[in-house]
Scaffold this active site. Structure first.
Site, PDB file in Angstrom:
ATOM      1  N   PRO A   1       0.791  -1.214   0.000  1.00 38.26           N
ATOM      2  CA  PRO A   1       0.000   0.000   0.000  1.00 38.26           C
ATOM      3  C   PRO A   1       0.829   1.272   0.000  1.00 38.26           C
ATOM      4  CG  PRO A   1      -0.134  -1.115   2.119  1.00 38.26           C
ATOM      5  CD  PRO A   1       0.533  -2.062   1.173  1.00 38.26           C
ATOM      6  N   ASN A   2       0.359   2.228  -0.777  1.00 37.00           N
ATOM      7  CA  ASN A   2       0.919   3.591  -0.868  1.00 37.00           C
ATOM      8  C   ASN A   2       2.250   3.667  -1.611  1.00 37.00           C
ATOM      9  OD1 ASN A   2      -1.207   4.918   0.644  1.00 37.00           O
ATOM     10  ND2 ASN A   2      -0.412   3.826   2.418  1.00 37.00           N
TER      11      ASN A   2
ATOM     12  N   ARG B   1       4.290  11.136  -2.112  1.00 36.00           N
ATOM     13  CA  ARG B   1       4.129  11.021  -0.655  1.00 36.00           C
ATOM     14  C   ARG B   1       5.434  11.372   0.082  1.00 36.00           C
ATOM     15  NH1 ARG B   1       4.686   4.635   1.176  1.00 36.00           N
ATOM     16  NH2 ARG B   1       3.932   5.464   3.153  1.00 36.00           N
TER      17      ARG B   1
ATOM     18  N   TYR C   1      10.830   9.458   1.586  1.00 34.90           N
ATOM     19  CA  TYR C   1      10.922   8.467   0.503  1.00 34.90           C
ATOM     20  C   TYR C   1      11.607   8.989  -0.762  1.00 34.90           C
ATOM     21  CZ  TYR C   1       7.674   6.053   3.568  1.00 34.90           C
ATOM     22  OH  TYR C   1       7.097   5.456   4.656  1.00 34.90           O
TER      23      TYR C   1
ATOM     24  N   ASN D   1       8.083  -5.255  -0.785  1.00 36.08           N
ATOM     25  CA  ASN D   1       7.923  -4.131   0.135  1.00 36.08           C
ATOM     26  C   ASN D   1       6.449  -4.095   0.485  1.00 36.08           C
ATOM     27  OD1 ASN D   1       7.726  -1.794   1.579  1.00 36.08           O
ATOM     28  ND2 ASN D   1       8.934  -0.540   0.167  1.00 36.08           N
TER      29      ASN D   1
ATOM     30  N   ALA E   1       3.028  -0.633   4.994  1.00 34.62           N
ATOM     31  CA  ALA E   1       2.568  -0.687   6.391  1.00 34.62           C
ATOM     32  C   ALA E   1       2.134  -2.093   6.812  1.00 34.62           C
ATOM     33  CB  ALA E   1       1.413   0.294   6.578  1.00 34.62           C
TER      34      ALA E   1
ATOM     35  N   HIS F   1       4.192  -4.400   9.192  1.00 37.10           N
ATOM     36  CA  HIS F   1       4.147  -4.317  10.653  1.00 37.10           C
ATOM     37  C   HIS F   1       2.907  -4.967  11.253  1.00 37.10           C
ATOM     38  CE1 HIS F   1       7.253  -1.535   9.507  1.00 37.10           C
ATOM     39  NE2 HIS F   1       6.380  -0.742   8.923  1.00 37.10           N
TER      40      HIS F   1
ATOM     41  N   ASP G   1       2.062 -15.632   6.597  1.00 32.17           N
ATOM     42  CA  ASP G   1       1.661 -17.029   6.402  1.00 32.17           C
ATOM     43  C   ASP G   1       1.747 -17.430   4.926  1.00 32.17           C
ATOM     44  OD1 ASP G   1       1.240 -17.336   9.092  1.00 32.17           O
ATOM     45  OD2 ASP G   1      -0.947 -17.324   8.982  1.00 32.17           O
TER      46      ASP G   1
ATOM     47  N   GLU H   1      12.665  -8.942   2.096  1.00 29.83           N
ATOM     48  CA  GLU H   1      11.868  -7.791   2.550  1.00 29.83           C
ATOM     49  C   GLU H   1      12.652  -6.516   2.292  1.00 29.83           C
ATOM     50  OE1 GLU H   1      10.263  -8.027   6.614  1.00 29.83           O
ATOM     51  OE2 GLU H   1      10.701  -5.891   6.817  1.00 29.83           O
TER      52      GLU H   1
ATOM     53  N   HIS I   1      12.722  -2.101   2.338  1.00 26.72           N
ATOM     54  CA  HIS I   1      12.149  -0.807   2.706  1.00 26.72           C
ATOM     55  C   HIS I   1      13.033   0.305   2.166  1.00 26.72           C
ATOM     56  CE1 HIS I   1       9.295  -2.765   5.269  1.00 26.72           C
ATOM     57  NE2 HIS I   1      10.282  -3.467   5.778  1.00 26.72           N
TER      58      HIS I   1
ATOM     59  N   SER J   1      12.901   3.524   3.413  1.00 27.49           N
ATOM     60  CA  SER J   1      13.385   4.236   4.603  1.00 27.49           C
ATOM     61  C   SER J   1      14.011   3.242   5.579  1.00 27.49           C
ATOM     62  CB  SER J   1      12.212   4.958   5.281  1.00 27.49           C
ATOM     63  OG  SER J   1      11.253   4.017   5.750  1.00 27.49           O
TER      64      SER J   1
ATOM     65  N   ARG K   1      12.780   5.138  12.723  1.00 25.50           N
ATOM     66  CA  ARG K   1      11.481   5.818  12.695  1.00 25.50           C
ATOM     67  C   ARG K   1      10.634   5.424  13.912  1.00 25.50           C
ATOM     68  NH1 ARG K   1       8.973   5.304   6.903  1.00 25.50           N
ATOM     69  NH2 ARG K   1       7.668   6.952   7.789  1.00 25.50           N
TER      70      ARG K   1
HETATM   71  C1  DQA Z   1       8.121   1.421   3.954  1.00 22.87           C
HETATM   72  C2  DQA Z   1       8.172   1.601   5.479  1.00 22.87           C
HETATM   73  C3  DQA Z   1       6.810   1.316   6.087  1.00 22.87           C
HETATM   74  O1  DQA Z   1       6.858   1.492   7.491  1.00 22.87           O
HETATM   75  C4  DQA Z   1       5.762   2.260   5.512  1.00 22.87           C
HETATM   76  O2  DQA Z   1       4.487   1.954   6.022  1.00 22.87           O
HETATM   77  C5  DQA Z   1       5.755   2.268   4.022  1.00 22.87           C
HETATM   78  C6  DQA Z   1       7.039   2.253   3.317  1.00 22.87           C
HETATM   79  C7  DQA Z   1       9.461   1.793   3.291  1.00 22.87           C
HETATM   80  O3  DQA Z   1       9.670   1.375   2.149  1.00 22.87           O
HETATM   81  O4  DQA Z   1      10.279   2.513   3.868  1.00 22.87           O
HETATM   82  O5  DQA Z   1       4.716   2.370   3.393  1.00 22.87           O
HETATM   83  O6  DQA Z   1       7.892   0.046   3.686  1.00 22.87           O
END
Ligand code: DQA
Length: 160
Positions: free
Chosen positions: A9-10, A17, A22, A73, A76, A79, A86, A97, A99, A101, A106
Site C-alpha cells: 500500500p501507498n 508522498r 521516501y 515491500n 505498512a 508491521h 503465512d 523484505e 524498505h 526508509s 522511525r
Molecule cells: C516502507 C516503510 C513502512 O513502514 C511504511 O508503512 C511504508 C514504506 C518503506 O519502504 O520505507 O509504506 O515500507
C-alpha cells in the site's frame, strides 16, 4: 529464473508522498532500473502493486510454480500482516523484505516486522537503492541454489 516484485500500500504514491522520507523517485523509475538489472543478468522479472492485503496474499500464492524469488515491500502491512507472513511461509519461495526508509530510525511501531522471520533477509534504509541491493541479493541466492542443484545432480550420477 524469475523474480516477482510485490509492492504494498501507498508505494504507488512514491514521488508524491512524504518526499523528505521516501525521496522524489517514482515507482515506475525504480521498476525500470530493476528491469535493466534483470535484463543484464538474464533474469525474468514481473511487477505487482496493490493497496489491498488480500490481493498481496493472492499474488504470493500465485508465485507457486511461477517465480523463483520474491522481492517484497509490504509497506505498512509489514508491521501488521500475519496473513502475508503465512502466505510467504506457505509457498516457501526465497523472499527479500525491502524498505526505502530505515524503519529502525522511525516510529517504534515500524520497528517490528511480522514478515522478516520468514524472509531470507531484510534490506532497509538505502532509498530506492534498497531495491537494487535486493536484486543483487536475489541474484546471489539464485546462484547458490543453482550450485546446490548441480552438486546434487553430480552425486546422483553413477560412480565409474
Ligand atoms: C516502507 C516503510 C513502512 O513502514 C511504511 O508503512 C511504508 C514504506 C518503506 O519502504 O520505507 O509504506 O515500507
Amino acid at each position: 529464473m524469475k523474480i516477482m516484485v510485490i509492492q504494498g500500500p501507498n508505494l504507488n504514491m512514491l514521488g508524491v508522498r512524504e518526499q523528505q522520507i521516501y525521496g522524489p523517485m517514482k515507482l515506475e523509475e525504480i521498476h525500470k532500473q530493476m528491469k535493466a538489472f534483470a535484463d543484464a543478468n538474464g533474469l525474468e522479472i514481473e511487477f505487482f502493486q496493490s493497496n489491498y492485503e488480500g490481493e498481496i496474499v493472492d499474488k504470493i500464492q500465485e508465485c507457486l510454480g511461477e517465480a523463483h524469488g520474491i522481492i517484497l515491500n509490504a509497506g505498512a502491512y509489514t508491521h501488521t500482516s500475519i496473513a502475508i507472513r503465512d502466505a510467504i511461509a506457505a509457498v516457501q519461495i526465497p523472499t527479500i523484505e525491502v524498505h526505502i526508509s530505515n524503519v529502525y530510525r522511525r516510529e517504534e511501531f515500524r520497528q517490528k516486522s511480522m514478515i522478516a522471520p520468514v524472509c531470507a533477509g531484510v534490506i532497509t534504509g538505502f532509498g530506492p537503492f534498497s531495491y537494487h541491493l535486493a536484486m543483487v541479493a536475489m541474484h546471489q541466492i539464485f546462484q547458490e541454489l543453482e550450485a546446490i542443484k548441480k552438486a546434487q545432480a553430480q552425486q546422483q550420477q553413477p560412480q565409474q
